[in-house]
Design a protein around this motif. Structure first.
Motif, PDB file in Angstrom:
ATOM      1  N   THR A 127       0.495  -1.158  -0.153  1.00  0.00           N
ATOM      2  CA  THR A 127      -0.145  -0.372  -0.173  1.00  0.00           C
ATOM      3  C   THR A 127       1.097   1.417   0.023  1.00  0.00           C
ATOM      4  N   GLY A 128       1.916   0.698   0.879  1.00  0.00           N
ATOM      5  CA  GLY A 128       3.393   2.584   0.552  1.00  0.00           C
ATOM      6  C   GLY A 128       3.341   2.808  -0.617  1.00  0.00           C
ATOM      7  N   PHE A 143       0.577   3.811  -2.985  1.00  0.00           N
ATOM      8  CA  PHE A 143       0.297   5.474  -2.658  1.00  0.00           C
ATOM      9  C   PHE A 143       1.332   6.062  -2.922  1.00  0.00           C
ATOM     10  N   ARG A 144       2.647   5.686  -2.915  1.00  0.00           N
ATOM     11  CA  ARG A 144       3.887   6.390  -3.343  1.00  0.00           C
ATOM     12  C   ARG A 144       3.791   7.082  -4.712  1.00  0.00           C
ATOM     13  N   TYR A 150      -0.702  13.031   5.052  1.00  0.00           N
ATOM     14  CA  TYR A 150      -0.273  11.890   6.222  1.00  0.00           C
ATOM     15  C   TYR A 150       0.579  11.039   6.414  1.00  0.00           C
ATOM     16  N   MET A 151       1.130  10.739   5.387  1.00  0.00           N
ATOM     17  CA  MET A 151       2.242  10.001   4.768  1.00  0.00           C
ATOM     18  C   MET A 151       3.297  11.051   5.029  1.00  0.00           C
ATOM     19  N   GLY A 206       4.345  11.019   9.186  1.00  0.00           N
ATOM     20  CA  GLY A 206       4.195   9.794   9.235  1.00  0.00           C
ATOM     21  C   GLY A 206       2.880   8.963   9.770  1.00  0.00           C
ATOM     22  N   ASP A 207       1.956  10.103   9.346  1.00  0.00           N
ATOM     23  CA  ASP A 207       0.216   9.665   9.949  1.00  0.00           C
ATOM     24  C   ASP A 207       0.274   7.995   8.449  1.00  0.00           C
ATOM     25  N   LEU A 208      -1.272   7.393   9.946  1.00  0.00           N
ATOM     26  CA  LEU A 208      -1.306   6.682   8.521  1.00  0.00           C
ATOM     27  C   LEU A 208      -3.083   7.265   7.523  1.00  0.00           C
ATOM     28  N   THR A 216      -7.857   3.983   2.082  1.00  0.00           N
ATOM     29  CA  THR A 216      -7.211   2.766   1.822  1.00  0.00           C
ATOM     30  C   THR A 216      -6.856   1.572   1.381  1.00  0.00           C
ATOM     31  N   GLY A 234       2.235  -4.221   4.101  1.00  0.00           N
ATOM     32  CA  GLY A 234       1.961  -2.203   4.712  1.00  0.00           C
ATOM     33  C   GLY A 234       0.100  -2.415   4.819  1.00  0.00           C
ATOM     34  N   PHE A 235      -0.296  -3.967   4.706  1.00  0.00           N
ATOM     35  CA  PHE A 235      -1.931  -3.402   5.102  1.00  0.00           C
ATOM     36  C   PHE A 235      -1.983  -4.947   5.313  1.00  0.00           C
ATOM     37  N   ARG A 266      -3.122  -2.450   8.136  1.00  0.00           N
ATOM     38  CA  ARG A 266      -2.388  -1.787   9.442  1.00  0.00           C
ATOM     39  C   ARG A 266      -3.407  -1.316  10.688  1.00  0.00           C
ATOM     40  N   GLN A 279      -9.017  -2.381   8.678  1.00  0.00           N
ATOM     41  CA  GLN A 279      -8.485  -2.563   7.663  1.00  0.00           C
ATOM     42  C   GLN A 279      -8.529  -4.211   7.896  1.00  0.00           C
ATOM     43  N   ARG A 288      13.082   9.183   0.475  1.00  0.00           N
ATOM     44  CA  ARG A 288      11.675   9.414   1.514  1.00  0.00           C
ATOM     45  C   ARG A 288      11.919  10.284   2.376  1.00  0.00           C
ATOM     46  N   ASP A 324      10.167  10.875   5.306  1.00  0.00           N
ATOM     47  CA  ASP A 324       9.668  10.000   6.518  1.00  0.00           C
ATOM     48  C   ASP A 324      10.237   8.750   6.950  1.00  0.00           C
TER      49      ASP A 324
HETATM   50  P1  AMP Z   1       4.846   2.213   3.770  1.00  0.00           P
HETATM   51  O1  AMP Z   1       5.587   2.265   2.841  1.00  0.00           O
HETATM   52  O2  AMP Z   1       4.566   0.817   4.061  1.00  0.00           O
HETATM   53  O3  AMP Z   1       6.039   2.283   4.792  1.00  0.00           O
HETATM   54  O4  AMP Z   1       4.105   2.806   4.152  1.00  0.00           O
HETATM   55  C1  AMP Z   1       4.584   4.476   4.082  1.00  0.00           C
HETATM   56  C2  AMP Z   1       3.181   5.421   4.632  1.00  0.00           C
HETATM   57  O5  AMP Z   1       2.270   5.328   3.587  1.00  0.00           O
HETATM   58  C3  AMP Z   1       2.558   5.396   5.729  1.00  0.00           C
HETATM   59  O6  AMP Z   1       3.566   5.679   7.001  1.00  0.00           O
HETATM   60  C4  AMP Z   1       1.036   5.865   5.860  1.00  0.00           C
HETATM   61  O7  AMP Z   1       1.092   6.837   5.488  1.00  0.00           O
HETATM   62  C5  AMP Z   1       1.387   4.959   4.104  1.00  0.00           C
HETATM   63  N1  AMP Z   1       0.064   3.922   4.373  1.00  0.00           N
HETATM   64  C6  AMP Z   1       0.736   2.992   3.875  1.00  0.00           C
HETATM   65  N2  AMP Z   1      -0.286   1.433   4.310  1.00  0.00           N
HETATM   66  C7  AMP Z   1      -1.231   1.913   5.054  1.00  0.00           C
HETATM   67  C8  AMP Z   1      -2.375   1.572   5.294  1.00  0.00           C
HETATM   68  N3  AMP Z   1      -2.266   0.599   5.355  1.00  0.00           N
HETATM   69  N4  AMP Z   1      -2.600   2.310   6.005  1.00  0.00           N
HETATM   70  C9  AMP Z   1      -2.867   3.586   6.246  1.00  0.00           C
HETATM   71  N5  AMP Z   1      -1.686   3.994   6.733  1.00  0.00           N
HETATM   72  C10 AMP Z   1      -0.853   3.842   5.080  1.00  0.00           C
END
Ligand code: AMP
Length: 371
Positions: A213-214, A217-218, A234-235, A238-240, A246, A267-268, A270, A274, A315, A317
């Motif tokens: 999922t990360g 989003f990216r 949010y990202m 560092g928030d969800l 999602t 990443g899902f 979380r 979910q 990145r 974050d």
């Molecule tokens: P990651 O690459 O998995 O570390 O995700 C990076 C960022 O994407 C997280 O810090 C969240 O902001 C967002 N993100 C990724 N997966 C989720 C998820 N399942 N629920 C909410 N936010 C997410």
């Protein structure tokens, strides 16, 4: 003949032996020779799949003839895309000639339609179709198949010129896709635990689709989509990202992957919401999670890894210890409770995430192989 072959992580089991295939090729050659002994036909092989059939066929064909090839493509992976591209055009000098197409397989008939169009205004004397394999169950029946070797059920096959993602063409025998039971995995762990790295190995080994999922989003942020704009704020902190966003995105990703024989969710989920949404969604598709595997590592090791990664990945974050700590807090508050959720279902497994990458892959595989 080997009982099975594995290509790109998918298993194919023995279906037709070289002997059966060559008998069918001989029969087609005999039938055509009977009809065309007084003519000099042009055989047009359809690349890439028909190269082996064309070669063996021509060795069996006893009378004068000419040979040419066209190149068409309609498969991407395991399903016919419906897009037939003309990659190499038809031979010149076909006017007034007897043209006989040599196809490896006729299934939906889309490739045939394209071939018929290619020759439609070329004033050929006659136009015939010879196909080694023929899927009568799904053929649309638009044009007659004048000669065929073996009628086969609607199974995905490889070998004797036919491929799965370009592999398997060199096999002398034909193999059919073994429907493997689906494996659906959740890779669980704090940021930096190595979920992405390990998923890349596991998806190859088990033929699974990796959904991070990360990463999604990216990708959306990079492409400036609405979803990306929504997620970015949010990202960056560092928030969800909110659950409803999602969850919807995850469902879209699963639905897009029609060919997948299983998923690695990275990443899902979380949050508990979910996890529940994932269970309900999978159930509606007659699927389920087989295992949730946690990669365990100390916070101090993870912070070090993430700061290192931040230097190369860029990145935001990953570059700030404060943001990293916030992601850990989010994890402890919202994601860690999922351990109990999956333990209750008897699906939770824990793996030591510290060590050589290959060693960790081995530990994960040991869990998966026992499922
Ligand atoms: P990651 O690459 O998995 O570390 O995700 C990076 C960022 O994407 C997280 O810090 C969240 O902001 C967002 N993100 C990724 N997966 C989720 C998820 N399942 N629920 C909410 N936010 C997410």
């Amino acid at each position: 003949m080997k009982d099975s072959v594995t290509l790109h992580g998918k298993k194919f089991t023995a279906f037709l032996s070289e002997k059966e295939i060559l008998l069918a090729v001989q029969k087609i050659a005999d039938d055509i020779a009977r009809d065309y002994k007084d003519e000099v036909p042009i055989f047009v092989g359809v690349l890439n799949g028909a190269f082996m059939f064309a070669s063996d066929f021509l060795k069996c064909y006893p009378y004068p003839c000419e040979v040419s090839f066209v190149k068409l493509s309609s498969y991407r992976g395991l399903t016919s895309t419906g897009i037939v591209e003309t990659l190499l055009d038809l031979p010149e000098q076909v006017e007034g000639r007897h043209v006989i197409i040599l196809e490896d397989i006729v299934d939906t008939g889309r490739t045939l339609q394209e071939l018929v169009h290619m020759f439609a205004n070329k004033n050929v004397k006659d136009f015939k179709i010879a196909s080694l394999f023929y899927k009568s169950e799904i053929y649309n029946g638009e044009y007659p198949i004048d000669y065929f070797g073996i009628e086969i059920p609607d199974k995905f096959i490889v070998g004797y010129g036919l491929d799965y993602r370009e592999q398997g063409r060199n096999l002398r025998n034909v193999y059919q896709l073994k429907k493997q039971p689906m494996i659906n995995l959740v890779l669980f762990g704090k940021p930096g635990a190595g979920k992405g790295t390990q998923a890349a190995f596991l998806k190859e080994r088990y033929g699974l689709k990796h959904i991070s999922t990360g990463d999604v989003f990216r990708y959306n942020i990079k492409n400036g989509t609405e979803l990306g704009k929504l997620a970015q704020s949010y990202m960056d902190k560092g928030d969800l990202v909110p659950d409803e966003v999602t969850i919807r995105m995850l469902q879209d990703e699963v639905e897009k992957a029609t060919e997948a024989s299983g998923f690695i969710f990275d990443g899902f989920p979380r949050t508990t919401a979910q996890a529940e949404a994932l269970d309900n969604f999978l159930e509606s598709k007659e699927m389920s999670i087989d295992a949730t595997i946690a990669l365990e590592a100390d916070d101090e090791v993870l912070i070090e890894r993430l700061l290192e990664r931040g230097k190369v990945s860029g990145r935001a974050d990953d570059q700030d210890a404060g943001k990293i700590r916030n992601r850990f807090e989010e994890y402890n508050a919202k994601t860690a409770p999922l351990k109990a959720y999956y333990q209750q279902q008897g699906k939770f497994h824990s793996v030591n995430g510290i060590g050589e990458i290959q060693e960790i892959t081995r530990r994960l595989s040991a869990v998966i192989d026992q499922l």
